[in-house]
Each structure stands twice: as structure tokens, then as C-alpha cells.
Design an enzyme around this catalytic site. Structure first.
Site, PDB file in Angstrom:
ATOM      1  N   GLY A 210       0.837  -1.206   0.000  1.00 42.07           N
ATOM      2  CA  GLY A 210       0.000   0.000   0.000  1.00 42.07           C
ATOM      3  C   GLY A 210       0.865   1.247   0.000  1.00 42.07           C
ATOM      4  N   ASP A 211       0.221   2.390  -0.211  1.00 41.35           N
ATOM      5  CA  ASP A 211       0.924   3.677  -0.208  1.00 41.35           C
ATOM      6  C   ASP A 211       2.044   3.748  -1.237  1.00 41.35           C
ATOM      7  OD1 ASP A 211      -0.694   4.436   1.976  1.00 41.35           O
ATOM      8  OD2 ASP A 211       0.631   3.337   3.309  1.00 41.35           O
TER       9      ASP A 211
ATOM     10  N   LYS B 199      -0.416   5.187  -5.724  1.00 40.73           N
ATOM     11  CA  LYS B 199      -1.506   4.885  -6.668  1.00 40.73           C
ATOM     12  C   LYS B 199      -2.350   6.118  -6.938  1.00 40.73           C
ATOM     13  CE  LYS B 199      -3.137   1.686  -3.866  1.00 40.73           C
ATOM     14  NZ  LYS B 199      -2.074   1.574  -2.861  1.00 40.73           N
TER      15      LYS B 199
ATOM     16  N   HIS C 179      -5.337   7.922  -0.181  1.00 42.91           N
ATOM     17  CA  HIS C 179      -4.534   8.378  -1.318  1.00 42.91           C
ATOM     18  C   HIS C 179      -4.437   9.895  -1.304  1.00 42.91           C
ATOM     19  CE1 HIS C 179      -4.765   4.368  -2.682  1.00 42.91           C
ATOM     20  NE2 HIS C 179      -6.040   4.409  -2.992  1.00 42.91           N
TER      21      HIS C 179
ATOM     22  N   ARG D  74      -0.016   7.199  11.506  1.00 49.36           N
ATOM     23  CA  ARG D  74       1.080   6.422  12.106  1.00 49.36           C
ATOM     24  C   ARG D  74       2.359   6.556  11.270  1.00 49.36           C
ATOM     25  NH1 ARG D  74      -1.384   0.431  12.369  1.00 49.36           N
ATOM     26  NH2 ARG D  74      -2.494   1.197  10.543  1.00 49.36           N
TER      27      ARG D  74
ATOM     28  N   ARG E 173       5.247   5.331   9.158  1.00 45.94           N
ATOM     29  CA  ARG E 173       5.364   4.073   8.415  1.00 45.94           C
ATOM     30  C   ARG E 173       6.749   3.471   8.596  1.00 45.94           C
ATOM     31  NH1 ARG E 173       2.853   7.075   3.249  1.00 45.94           N
ATOM     32  NH2 ARG E 173       0.661   6.935   3.821  1.00 45.94           N
TER      33      ARG E 173
ATOM     34  N   GLY F 149       8.103  13.739  -9.195  1.00 50.34           N
ATOM     35  CA  GLY F 149       7.737  14.802  -8.265  1.00 50.34           C
ATOM     36  C   GLY F 149       6.287  14.635  -7.873  1.00 50.34           C
TER      37      GLY F 149
HETATM   38  P1  IMO Z   1      -3.762   2.402   0.489  1.00 46.60           P
HETATM   39  O1  IMO Z   1      -4.966   2.210  -0.391  1.00 46.60           O
HETATM   40  C1  IMO Z   1      -1.188   1.027   3.753  1.00 46.60           C
HETATM   41  C2  IMO Z   1      -2.780  -2.185   6.346  1.00 46.60           C
HETATM   42  C3  IMO Z   1      -2.962  -1.721   7.767  1.00 46.60           C
HETATM   43  C4  IMO Z   1      -2.766  -3.021   8.517  1.00 46.60           C
HETATM   44  C5  IMO Z   1      -3.432  -4.038   7.600  1.00 46.60           C
HETATM   45  C6  IMO Z   1      -4.852  -4.378   8.004  1.00 46.60           C
HETATM   46  O2  IMO Z   1      -3.637   3.735   1.134  1.00 46.60           O
HETATM   47  O3  IMO Z   1      -2.525   1.947  -0.161  1.00 46.60           O
HETATM   48  P2  IMO Z   1      -7.146  -3.042   7.913  1.00 46.60           P
HETATM   49  O4  IMO Z   1      -7.561  -1.756   8.588  1.00 46.60           O
HETATM   50  O5  IMO Z   1      -7.208  -3.000   6.433  1.00 46.60           O
HETATM   51  O6  IMO Z   1      -7.838  -4.236   8.490  1.00 46.60           O
HETATM   52  O7  IMO Z   1      -5.592  -3.219   8.316  1.00 46.60           O
HETATM   53  O8  IMO Z   1      -3.416  -3.454   6.307  1.00 46.60           O
HETATM   54  N1  IMO Z   1      -3.394  -1.340   5.315  1.00 46.60           N
HETATM   55  C7  IMO Z   1      -2.760  -0.398   4.585  1.00 46.60           C
HETATM   56  N2  IMO Z   1      -1.501   0.067   4.640  1.00 46.60           N
HETATM   57  N3  IMO Z   1      -2.019   1.534   2.823  1.00 46.60           N
HETATM   58  C8  IMO Z   1      -3.264   1.054   2.720  1.00 46.60           C
HETATM   59  O9  IMO Z   1      -4.100   1.406   1.730  1.00 46.60           O
HETATM   60  C9  IMO Z   1      -3.705   0.074   3.650  1.00 46.60           C
HETATM   61  N4  IMO Z   1      -4.860  -0.572   3.864  1.00 46.60           N
HETATM   62  C10 IMO Z   1      -4.663  -1.438   4.860  1.00 46.60           C
HETATM   63  O10 IMO Z   1      -2.002  -0.755   8.142  1.00 46.60           O
HETATM   64  O11 IMO Z   1      -1.388  -3.349   8.584  1.00 46.60           O
HETATM   65 MG    MG Z   2      -2.543   4.321   2.724  1.00 48.19          MG
END
Ligand code: IMO
Ligand code: MG
Length: 434
Positions: free
Chosen positions: A11-12, A15, A40, A299, A301, A417
Site C-alpha cells: 500500500g501507499d 496509486k 490516497h 502512524r 510508516r 515529483g
Molecule cells: P492504500 O490504499 C497502507 C494495512 C494496515 C494493517 C493491515 C490491516 O492507502 O494503499 P485493515 O484496517 O485494512 O484491516 O488493516 O493493512 N493497510 C494499509 N496500509 N495503505 C493502505 O491502503 C492500507 N490498507 C490497509 O495498516 O497493517
Molecule cells: Mg494508505
């Protein structure tokens, strides 16, 4: 053109920026998994926008679709649509009647479940996503269509309190008047969004019939997929590109292009294995420079180097066509740039994906180092936009070519950027996206 964008890490990955960029070409943007746990950020001349529930493409898309695979907090939906309308007043919103509702009860349960897990905790976003999917698969969930019926809401909420009695013990949710309040509030939100409700799978089939350009925006990252990620340190939905089919009812066979977004270093929030994780000053520097704090929870990362072994797995499981490389501007400012190229344990090569903390024990990661390309000035980036890769510093070119050669996939989006226009595009979308 039918396009799917997915994150290839935890994630992150950036996207939001890629989807915002592509939404200039695809009039319809669809979300098919997750809920408020996604986060996002999109930066434009008009400001910085943060999206959770609704697509990152909401600034420019004509239509946005929240499909059946999602878990939706209806109050939050109302708020995010209001924000999006400020930037994009004519946007059309469609919400699946079959998507599941996240209530405050689910959010409360999320926290209680984490407490109950103790040492096995996942580090969730506490947005109620896990409990809402538990109800979905337990066949006790509330669907968006149920918001129109207070009797159904009441019956389902009381069933939920009976089934989850031990976790709710001592909480205000044991009181019947609290359930009545939640029913009344949910029904109120339901009235506000009733005009958006539809059978989105039928609607999308119609869009396909008239050859509309559709973009499927994946939430989270492949390594958080409930099946193929690092279970149990995952989210509760399928995050791989194939989830387009079950999450929206739109066949994955119709998708022309799968774009995998790769942050050129890595980050992770929550618990679980992270083979290329770094710590100390180097990690602090990367976290600060990359603003690596959760969009949803704030939090800090965990951060580390790009892990090619994990990346190759994600490319395989999504059948990715091309890569979008992000955060190269941040990475280049490190005093050393590294990429994890493989693993060894007890002198032996370890192939495949590391899934558990046990497998992580004693694991040694092999690295390749690159000369950092330093801070990229606006002038330098503009020059790259004009002349392409040729204008890049040699070390940056070498890094990108190494990732392309190691994965066998072209980097068709190279983000240099935060701003929308700071992206070098080649391949099918070259020159087509404004
Ligand atoms: P985007 O779309 C980063 C992580 C949470 C946790 C695990 C389970 O922004 O990329 P949950 O609340 O989904 O049951 O948590 O998944 N997590 C993400 N980490 N970006 C995200 O989404 C995330 N969606 C869930 O931190 O470790
Ligand atoms: Mg995220």
C-alpha cells in the site's frame, strides 16, 4: 480502453497520483475493494486532496462507481462526495446496492478484536473494515440497499450484537436504545445517498457496451491481499487485479491494461514481515523526506529498500503489463540507494515470497547499490519531460533500467515529483493523458 491500477507492495505506493493522472483519459473510475482504510493523496495546482472511500480519480472523472466489493461507511461517503463536488461539481456518483455497510459497531469491534489478538495483533487502521468483511462472509452483513429499510437494519444490528456479545460486553452497544439511535442515523444517511444507489455491475456492462473508457482503481497493495499477501498481516479483501471481477462484476477478461504501481523504496504500516526494512538514522531520514506517515491513521510508516523478489511475485500474481515507478525524487536524495535482489538463509538461496515472521528469522537480503542521483531541480525535471530518459542523470537511468531488466516490464510511468505533470509517460498512454 479498460485499465486496472494496482499497488505491488504494502500500500501507499503512490496509486493516487497515477490514478489521478489516468482519470484525465478514463471518464469512469471504479473502486472495487476496501473502504476507509485506503488513503490516497493527490497534489494539483488547486491544492492537496486526500481520498479514502471515493476514487482518487474523483477530481477529474465524469463518473465514479463504488462497486459491490467495497465496505462503505455511509456518513463518510456523504462527506467525501461533498468534498469532491467542491473540485468537480458535475461528478456523477454510483454506489452498488450490494456493497457492505461499515457501522460504528464495526469500528468498535475492530479495536476490541485487536486487543483480543494480543501478540498476534495486525495493526489495523481501526476503520471497521475487518469486522465488516467478517459479517459479509458470515452472511450477516448489512448491504447498502438495506439502508432503505429501518426494520432490516434493526434486525441485522441486533443479530450482530447477539453474535458478537462477548466482544461487546460492557460497552454501550449492549443497550437497545443505542441500536435504535444507530438505525435512525444509518437510515438518515441512506436517504441522503439513495439517489446514487444502483446495480453497478449492470451499469458497467452498459458502459462497456458503448465502449467507454473505464479505470479500475485498486486499494491497498498486493502484499496485503487476504489470500496472496503475508497472511495474517493483511487487509480483509482481495487486492490483486483479478479482484476486479468479483469486486465489481466486470469481467477481468475485458481489462486491456494492468498497471502496477511500485514505490522505488518501500513502506509498511502495521505488523508483519518486511525483509528489506531499515532502521535508525537512515530510516528516519527516508521517512521524513518521503513524508511516510499514514494518510488514514497518521502512524509513522516502517520504511526499507525496494525488494525485487517480492516485486516479481506481485507482477506475476497481477499479470502486470507495465510499471509506474514512484518517489524517485525522494529516493535520489538518500546518501546511498539500495535494492534487495534476493534472499539467503544458512548460505542457501531462498526463492519465493516470505510470508511469516518465522521465515524471516535469519534471512539475509542481498543488495545492489546505486549512486544516488541527488535532488532533482524543477528545471531538471522539466528537461526530462521534454527530452525523456535521455535527460536523466546516468545513475537514475541505470536504476530504472535495472528495475525494468530485472522484472521484464517497462516502466511506462516515471514519477519525478508530487505534481500531476511531473510524470514521464511512455507506451500506450504517451501523449494521450493531459
Ligand atoms: P492504500 O490504499 C497502507 C494495512 C494496515 C494493517 C493491515 C490491516 O492507502 O494503499 P485493515 O484496517 O485494512 O484491516 O488493516 O493493512 N493497510 C494499509 N496500509 N495503505 C493502505 O491502503 C492500507 N490498507 C490497509 O495498516 O497493517
Ligand atoms: Mg494508505
Amino acid at each position: 480502453m479498460i485499465t486496472a491500477v494496482v499497488g505491488l507492495q504494502f500500500g501507499d505506493e503512490g496509486k493516487g497520483k497515477v490514478v489521478d493522472f489516468l482519470s484525465g483519459f478514463h471518464g469512469i473510475v471504479v473502486k472495487y475493494n476496501g473502504g476507509r482504510n485506503a488513503g490516497h493523496t493527490v497534489v494539483t495546482d488547486a491544492g492537496t486532496f486526500k481520498f479514502h472511500l471515493i476514487p482518487s480519480g474523483s477530481l477529474r472523472a465524469r463518473e465514479i462507481v463504488l462497486a459491490n466489493g467495497m465496505t462503505i461507511d455511509p456518513f463518510y461517503l456523504v462527506e467525501e462526495i461533498r468534498n469532491a463536488r467542491a473540485a468537480n461539481p458535475d461528478i456523477k456518483v454510483l454506489v452498488s446496492r450490494m456493497a457492505h455497510v461499515v457501522t460504528e459497531l464495526h469500528m468498535y469491534l475492530d479495536t476490541r478484536e485487536e486487543e483480543a489478538r494480543g501478540a498476534l495483533k495486525i495493526g489495523t487502521t481501526a476503520m471497521g473494515i475487518g469486522p465488516a468483511y467478517e459479517d459479509k462472509y458470515g452472511r450477516t452483513g448489512i448491504r447498502m440497499g438495506d439502508l432503505a429499510s429501518p426494520e432490516v437494519l434493526k434486525a441485522k444490528l441486533s443479530l450482530m450484537t447477539r453474535m458478537k456479545a462477548s466482544l461487546l460486553k460492557g460497552s454501550k452497544y449492549e443497550k437497545p436504545e443505542e441500536l435504535d439511535r444507530i438505525v435512525a442515523e444509518l437510515a438518515g444517511a441512506g436517504r441522503e445517498i439513495s439517489g446514487y444507489m444502483c446495480d453497478t455491475e449492470v451499469y458497467l456492462d452498459g458502459c462497456h457496451g458503448r465502449k467507454a473508457d473505464i479505470l479500475f482503481e485498486g486499494s491497498h497493495g498486493t502484499l496485503l491481499d487476504v489470500d496472496f499477501g503475508m497472511y495474517p498481516y493483511v487487509t480483509s479483501s482481495n487486492t490483486l487485479a483479478g479482484a476486479v471481477s468479483v469486486g465489481s462484476g466486470f469481467s477481468f477478461r475485458r481489462v486491456h491494461n494492468v498497471i502496477g504501481v511500485v514505490k522505488t523504496y518501500m513502506s509498511r504500516v502495521g505488523e508483519g514481515p518486511f525483509p528489506t526494512e531499515i532502521s535508525g538514522n537512515e530510516a528516519d531520514r527516508l521517512r521524513e523526506m518521503g513524508h511516510e506517515y499514514g494518510t488514514t491513521t497518521g502512524r509513522p510508516r516502517r520504511v526499507g529498500w525496494l525488494d525485487l523478489q517480492l516485486l516479481k511475485y506481485s507482477i506475476m500474481i497481477n499479470d502486470v503489463d507495465s510499471l509506474a515507478l514512484t518517489s524517485l525524487d525522494t529516493l535520489g536524495k538518500m546518501s546511498e540507494v539500495r535494492v534487495g535482489t534476493g534472499y539467503r538463509k544458512d548460505g542457501k538461496e531462498i526463492t519465493g515470497i516470505i510470508r511469516s515472521m518465522k521465515e524471516l528469522e535469519g534471512l539475509e537480503v542481498q543488495y545492489r547499490s546505486f549512486q544516488p542521483w541527488g535532488e532533482l531541480s524543477d528545471g531538471q525535471v522539466e528537461d526530462m519531460m521534454r527530452r525523456g530518459k535521455e535527460a536523466m542523470p546516468d545513475s537514475l537511468k541505470e536504476f530504472i533500467t535495472f528495475v525494468e531488466d530485472s522484472t521484464g516490464k517497462p516502466a511506462e510511468f516515471i514519477s519525478l515529483g508530487k505534481k500531476r505533470e511531473m510524470t514521464l509517460v511512455s507506451g500506450v498512454f504517451a501523449g494521450r493523458v493531459k
